[in-house]
Design a protein around this motif. Structure first.
Motif, PDB file in Angstrom:
ATOM      1  N   TYR A 227       2.344  -7.891   2.830  1.00 12.15           N
ATOM      2  CA  TYR A 227       2.610  -6.619   2.161  1.00 12.15           C
ATOM      3  C   TYR A 227       3.095  -5.608   3.175  1.00 12.15           C
ATOM      4  CZ  TYR A 227      -2.066  -5.466   3.973  1.00 12.15           C
ATOM      5  OH  TYR A 227      -3.159  -5.268   4.790  1.00 12.15           O
TER       6      TYR A 227
ATOM      7  N   ARG B 154       0.852  -1.193   0.000  1.00 11.22           N
ATOM      8  CA  ARG B 154       0.000   0.000   0.000  1.00 11.22           C
ATOM      9  C   ARG B 154       0.881   1.233   0.000  1.00 11.22           C
ATOM     10  NH1 ARG B 154      -2.682  -4.745   0.259  1.00 11.22           N
ATOM     11  NH2 ARG B 154      -4.853  -4.522   0.891  1.00 11.22           N
TER      12      ARG B 154
ATOM     13  N   ALA C 292      -1.176   9.108   9.080  1.00  7.84           N
ATOM     14  CA  ALA C 292      -1.859   8.437  10.187  1.00  7.84           C
ATOM     15  C   ALA C 292      -2.687   7.259   9.670  1.00  7.84           C
ATOM     16  CB  ALA C 292      -2.741   9.426  10.948  1.00  7.84           C
ATOM     17  N   VAL C 293      -3.322   7.445   8.524  1.00  8.03           N
ATOM     18  CA  VAL C 293      -4.078   6.336   7.924  1.00  8.03           C
ATOM     19  C   VAL C 293      -3.120   5.192   7.589  1.00  8.03           C
ATOM     20  CG1 VAL C 293      -5.519   5.601   5.985  1.00  8.03           C
ATOM     21  CG2 VAL C 293      -5.890   7.839   7.036  1.00  8.03           C
TER      22      VAL C 293
ATOM     23  N   ASP D  52      -4.449   4.169  -3.200  1.00  8.70           N
ATOM     24  CA  ASP D  52      -4.976   3.377  -2.086  1.00  8.70           C
ATOM     25  C   ASP D  52      -5.770   4.179  -1.067  1.00  8.70           C
ATOM     26  OD1 ASP D  52      -1.970   1.440  -2.188  1.00  8.70           O
ATOM     27  OD2 ASP D  52      -3.970   0.830  -2.833  1.00  8.70           O
ATOM     28  N   CYS D  53      -5.615   5.511  -1.098  1.00  8.66           N
ATOM     29  CA  CYS D  53      -6.259   6.313  -0.048  1.00  8.66           C
ATOM     30  C   CYS D  53      -6.460   7.732  -0.535  1.00  8.66           C
ATOM     31  CB  CYS D  53      -5.363   6.309   1.198  1.00  8.66           C
ATOM     32  SG  CYS D  53      -6.015   7.268   2.567  1.00  8.66           S
ATOM     33  N   ASN D  54      -7.635   8.283  -0.266  1.00 15.49           N
ATOM     34  CA  ASN D  54      -7.883   9.693  -0.586  1.00 15.49           C
ATOM     35  C   ASN D  54      -7.125  10.561   0.412  1.00 15.49           C
ATOM     36  OD1 ASN D  54      -9.758   8.309  -2.086  1.00 15.49           O
ATOM     37  ND2 ASN D  54     -11.474   9.641  -1.583  1.00 15.49           N
TER      38      ASN D  54
ATOM     39  N   LEU E 218      -0.840  -1.250  11.005  1.00 11.93           N
ATOM     40  CA  LEU E 218      -1.292  -1.958  12.206  1.00 11.93           C
ATOM     41  C   LEU E 218      -2.140  -3.165  11.813  1.00 11.93           C
ATOM     42  CD1 LEU E 218      -1.599  -2.146  15.298  1.00 11.93           C
ATOM     43  CD2 LEU E 218      -3.549  -0.589  15.115  1.00 11.93           C
ATOM     44  N   GLY E 219      -3.037  -2.953  10.860  1.00 14.87           N
ATOM     45  CA  GLY E 219      -3.860  -4.058  10.361  1.00 14.87           C
ATOM     46  C   GLY E 219      -3.008  -5.142   9.724  1.00 14.87           C
ATOM     47  N   ALA E 220      -2.003  -4.704   8.964  1.00 11.09           N
ATOM     48  CA  ALA E 220      -1.114  -5.670   8.309  1.00 11.09           C
ATOM     49  C   ALA E 220      -0.346  -6.493   9.345  1.00 11.09           C
ATOM     50  CB  ALA E 220      -0.142  -4.935   7.390  1.00 11.09           C
TER      51      ALA E 220
ATOM     52  N   CYS F 194      -0.415   4.462   9.107  1.00 13.60           N
ATOM     53  CA  CYS F 194      -0.097   3.788  10.380  1.00 13.60           C
ATOM     54  C   CYS F 194      -1.186   2.774  10.716  1.00 13.60           C
ATOM     55  CB  CYS F 194       0.037   4.809  11.509  1.00 13.60           C
ATOM     56  SG  CYS F 194       1.492   5.872  11.377  1.00 13.60           S
ATOM     57  N   GLY F 195      -2.440   3.146  10.477  1.00 12.60           N
ATOM     58  CA  GLY F 195      -3.543   2.227  10.732  1.00 12.60           C
ATOM     59  C   GLY F 195      -3.502   1.024   9.803  1.00 12.60           C
ATOM     60  N   MET F 196      -3.176   1.270   8.538  1.00 14.47           N
ATOM     61  CA  MET F 196      -3.053   0.160   7.580  1.00 14.47           C
ATOM     62  C   MET F 196      -1.954  -0.799   8.031  1.00 14.47           C
ATOM     63  SD  MET F 196      -3.013   2.021   3.900  1.00 14.47           S
ATOM     64  CE  MET F 196      -4.467   2.491   2.988  1.00 14.47           C
TER      65      MET F 196
ATOM     66  N   ARG G 120      -9.123   7.315  -4.483  1.00 14.38           N
ATOM     67  CA  ARG G 120      -8.987   5.868  -4.710  1.00 14.38           C
ATOM     68  C   ARG G 120     -10.146   5.307  -5.517  1.00 14.38           C
ATOM     69  NH1 ARG G 120     -11.185   2.038  -0.865  1.00 14.38           N
ATOM     70  NH2 ARG G 120     -12.791   2.997   0.436  1.00 14.38           N
TER      71      ARG G 120
END
Lengths: 312, 294
Positions: free
Chosen positions: B155, B78, B139-140, B128-130, B146-148, B142-144, B121
């Motif tokens: 990825y 991403r 920050a988004v 991948d992100c607006n 964290l999910g990964a 960072c959240g991605m 997106r």
């Protein structure tokens, strides 16, 4: 009336239920998982809940990132901070991305009475109602909260769940099924429609009973979905009465009252009076005291109904 | 499209041929960015775009694991352009990688175009992100990441920040959170051109000492010459070895790099290029290309 059940406890239990049913549900907090009662989720699903600390404007962005990689994040803090602290983040990173983020605003309205105006969420619905792609839910009792949480976990899109901190007796029939976008008629009446949202439904029911004694029909309708609010869901009740009153633990600008007034203005030439906080900052005291002091008492509602009847 | 090995350090001697190709790609990208602005009569952030050319070229030519014919591939790396106004440079990189056809540049920033003013997106394959509101994309990301990490996903997540963007408090909130949560599938890059929109940051909205700040937030920090492909790849490689904490690559860049007209512009180079200025810029790029090919 059945025993009053605290709405936050019901939320807490439902969150664990959906956490079990949907492995992608994750939880975020901002230093108050105790106040938001998310601790049971941490215990049930270690590794799926994160306390970000006192960083409320990072809740929407971290949640958006999690959502964009397939998680279903529920983020939690007091409603006033859940919405306003990171409103641009909600707009840009959540709504504009149509990220599957669930914003849970706790202790909304005047719930946190003693804390004072800094902690009273009275403009949160107004702020969010103007954002495209957001669904706004405002439950009245514990049964409805649980159904909303289940719906939220399965709906793909951003949602704001507005929780007050009150214990409300079960007001819906046992076979009640929450349907997004639908209003619910709890009491019939052909004189005045009262549209209410949240735990103030108790006040609306008391208003119905007060006027029933005088032979005046107050129709009580709950509005659990503040957005989207299809006009027909208001009009199908409004057509049956001479005027309307709205009641919400929120400012008179931009919330339920404004939503109803918008619909009436376009479709129905009848009068609407909005009960809510009259465009002022409030003060510290117990929530019921504040509601009475700032225009949300039963007597305030009675006076409003009499005004409507006199003019109708 | 040819796919040389991804995520390898380029050595100036052993990989001279590959580096030479990338330098030509960078000329092509600069040329296309100028064309996007001039031919559409748009005032672009030429300074901010030129400083990120080698970074974005590296990412899309040598680094990101993506599939141009399958932009939604679940295992893709991403990339979040936190410095959202850099969109035109990323659009050129996506086009060069084969995500969409050249004709779409005609509609850039126009109604119904797949190329919006800032990354979208839903409209642009490969985004991948607006983004667009500074301080949020990172920050988004960072959240991605964290999910990964939660999923032990195959990825990585990348994000390109601006240095001016580091004025935003939300950057530092996310930096703390990523560090606290030991998010290590995240490689942040920072376009360290020392200017923000209104001009030099020094003496005004300065963020120095920048390296010390990121280290104070417990990030692993690497630096590179943001216009040198060997330097960039070496730093990226080192950053990706880091475990249990996030890493950032501070890319020393120059605003307007590669085009003297832009680099030396007396005020902020968010300008509408005149025909003469456009010709001058193109002539410079032609000369650079000629020297490379000699």
């Amino acid at each position: 009336m059945t025993q009053a059940r605290d709405v936050t406890t019901a939320y807490s239990e439902a969150l664990v239920e959906v956490g079990g049913a949907f492995p992608n549900v994750v939880v975020l907090d901002a230093d108050i998982p105790d106040s938001c009662m998310t601790e049971p989720f941490y215990r049930a699903f270690p590794g799926r809940a994160f306390d970000l600390g006192i960083a409320e404007q990072s809740l929407p962005t971290l949640a958006a990132g999690l959502a964009l990689v397939g998680k279903i994040p529920f983020y939690n803090t007091f409603a006033v901070f859940a919405v306003h602290r990171g409103l641009d983040m909600i707009r840009q990173s959540v709504a504009y991305n149509r990220a599957n983020v669930k914003i849970v605003g706790h202790a909304a309205g005047l719930s946190l009475g003693y804390a004072g105006p800094s902690h009273h969420a009275l403009e949160d619905v107004a702020a969010l109602r103007a954002l495209p792609s957001l669904t706004i839910l405002s439950p009245s009792d514990a049964v409805e909260v649980r159904q909303m949480v289940w719906w939220m976990a399965q709906y793909d899109g951003p949602v704001y769940l507005r929780l007050s901190r009150s214990a409300v007796p079960a007001i819906y029939a046992p076979d009640y099924r929450f349907e997004v976008g639908k209003t619910v008629r709890l009491r019939e009446g052909s004189d005045v429609s009262v549209f209410v949202t949240g735990d103030l439904v108790v006040l609306a029911l008391a208003l119905h009973d007060r006027f029933a004694a005088e032979g005046i029909g107050v129709q009580v309708v709950t509005v659990p979905t503040l957005k989207p609010l299809p006009p027909e869901e208001i009009l199908r009740h409004g057509r049956l009465t001479r005027a309307a009153l709205t009641i919400e633990d929120h400012n008179v600008f931009g919330g339920l009252g404004s939503a109803v007034a918008e619909i009436y203005a376009e479709h129905l030439p009848k009068r609407v009076i909005r009960l809510g906080i009259p465009d002022t900052f409030t003060e510290s005291d117990d929530c019921p005291v504040l509601r009475a002091a700032f225009g949300l008492s039963l007597e305030d509602a009675v006076r409003a109904v009499r005004r409507l009847l006199a003019a109708a | 499209m040819d796919m040389p090995p991804r995520k390898v350090v380029l050595a100036p001697d052993r990989d001279a041929a590959r580096i030479w190709e990338l330098q030509l790609d960078a000329v092509r990208m600069r040329r296309k960015i100028l064309e996007m602005g001039h031919c559409n009569r748009i005032r672009l952030h030429y300074g901010a775009l030129m400083s990120m050319v080698e970074i974005v070229t590296t990412l899309y030519r040598c680094w990101l694991k993506v599939r141009p014919d399958d932009p939604g591939w679940p295992e893709r790396d991403r990339f979040v352009l936190s410095k959202g106004h850099g969109a035109p440079a990323v659009y050129v990189a996506l086009w060069m990688a084969g995500f969409f056809e050249e004709r779409h540049f005609d509609g850039f920033r126009r109604l119904h175009s797949i190329l919006q003013g800032h990354p979208d997106r839903f409209k642009t394959p490969g985004i991948d992100c607006n983004t667009g509101s500074l301080g949020q994309g990172f920050a988004v990301a960072c959240g991605m990441a964290l999910g990964a990490k939660m999923d032990d996903a195959p990825y990585r997540v990348y994000s390109l920040l601006g240095d001016g963007e580091c004025n935003e408090g939300s950057i530092w909130e996310a930096a703390q959170i990523a560090s606290n949560l030991r998010v290590d599938r995240l490689t942040a890059l920072l376009d360290w051109n020392r200017k923000s929109s209104y001009g030099w940051m020094k003496g005004r909205n300065d963020i120095e000492p920048l390296r010390a700040k990121w280290e104070a937030f417990n990030w692993a920090v690497y630096e590179c010459d943001g216009h040198d492909f060997a330097s960039i790849t070496a730093a990226l490689c080192a950053a990706e070895e880091v475990r249990e904490r996030p890493a950032i690559v501070l890319c020393r860049t120059t605003k307007g790099k590669g085009i003297p007209y832009v680099e030396n512009y007396p005020t902020k180079p968010n300008i509408l290029l005149s025909d003469d200025a456009y010709a001058e810029c193109l002539a410079h790029l032609d000369q650079v290309e000629a020297e490379l090919r000699a």
